[in-house]
Design a protein around this motif. Structure first.
Motif, PDB file in Angstrom:
ATOM      1  N   ASP A 284      -3.117  -1.592  -9.484  1.00 57.70           N
ATOM      2  CA  ASP A 284      -3.763  -0.495  -8.947  1.00 57.70           C
ATOM      3  C   ASP A 284      -3.531   0.928  -8.558  1.00 57.70           C
TER       4      ASP A 284
ATOM      5  N   HIS B 166      -9.231   1.124  -0.640  1.00 60.22           N
ATOM      6  CA  HIS B 166      -9.092  -0.145  -1.204  1.00 60.22           C
ATOM      7  C   HIS B 166      -8.005  -0.929  -0.280  1.00 60.22           C
ATOM      8  N   ALA B 167      -7.323   0.037   0.820  1.00 61.55           N
ATOM      9  CA  ALA B 167      -6.619  -0.769   1.733  1.00 61.55           C
ATOM     10  C   ALA B 167      -7.534  -1.457   2.831  1.00 61.55           C
TER      11      ALA B 167
ATOM     12  N   LEU C 186      -1.845   5.726   6.023  1.00 62.24           N
ATOM     13  CA  LEU C 186      -1.783   6.036   5.111  1.00 62.24           C
ATOM     14  C   LEU C 186      -2.435   7.352   4.392  1.00 62.24           C
TER      15      LEU C 186
ATOM     16  N   ALA D 170      -6.862  -4.437   5.629  1.00 66.01           N
ATOM     17  CA  ALA D 170      -5.462  -4.096   6.294  1.00 66.01           C
ATOM     18  C   ALA D 170      -5.981  -3.586   8.070  1.00 66.01           C
TER      19      ALA D 170
ATOM     20  N   ALA E 158      -6.551   4.825  -2.859  1.00 61.82           N
ATOM     21  CA  ALA E 158      -5.829   4.237  -2.033  1.00 61.82           C
ATOM     22  C   ALA E 158      -6.108   3.920  -0.407  1.00 61.82           C
TER      23      ALA E 158
ATOM     24  N   MET F 277       0.801  -1.381  -0.140  1.00 63.78           N
ATOM     25  CA  MET F 277       0.303  -0.086   0.102  1.00 63.78           C
ATOM     26  C   MET F 277       1.058   1.596   0.125  1.00 63.78           C
TER      27      MET F 277
END
Length: 160
Positions: free
Chosen positions: A99, A56-57, A70, A62, A53, A32
């Protein structure tokens, strides 16, 4: 005992990348962060790109700690070193490019500058420009198919 969330995360990883198990926290961390570095390769990380991002994580399971990190991660550093710190993330370099194209497209466009950045980052990861362009083509084709699917299934727009 496996939680329902873990069942969901396993299902997502199986569907997304044919993984038979969840990645380790270390693999998530490297992947990531490398994704954000790649998206920031041109020195501009649009809020929509970061949000993509981060979301998505979070969607893939995550840790809360990583997701929070992040949100403000500077997205700078040696992409090769960061993704190479864990075997699973290192073996996912091609998927990282996939990605990255998706993240760079999150603001509604995939500019020539972003394309050049993804190609440059791919080279740093040992991937040829031809391979990066093949990955890019698949990603952009999937985006077009997604739009077509949504128009067909929800002709009046999303109900929610």
């Amino acid at each position: 005992m496996t939680t329902n969330r873990e069942i969901g995360y396993r299902w997502l990883f199986k569907d997304k990348a044919n993984f038979g198990a969840l990645p380790s926290d270390e693999a998530f961390d490297g992947y990531m962060k490398a994704l954000l570095i790649c998206a920031n390769g041109d020195g501009t990380l649009a809020p929509e790109e970061r949000e993509w991002a981060v979301g998505h994580a979070a969607a893939l399971g995550a840790t809360d700690k990583l997701v929070d990190e992040l949100k403000t991660y500077k997205a700078e550093g040696d992409i090769e070193q960061i993704i190479g710190a864990d075997h699973a993330s290192s073996e996912s370099r091609r998927y990282l490019i996939y990605d990255a194209v998706r993240a760079c497209s999150a603001d509604g466009e995939y500019s020539d500058k972003e394309r050049a950045t993804v190609i440059k980052m791919g080279a740093k990861l040992g991937l040829s420009e031809e391979l990066v362009r093949e990955i890019e083509d698949i990603c952009l084709e999937e985006r077009r198919l997604r739009e077509k699917r949504l128009k067909l299934l929800y002709p009046e727009g999303s109900p929610l």
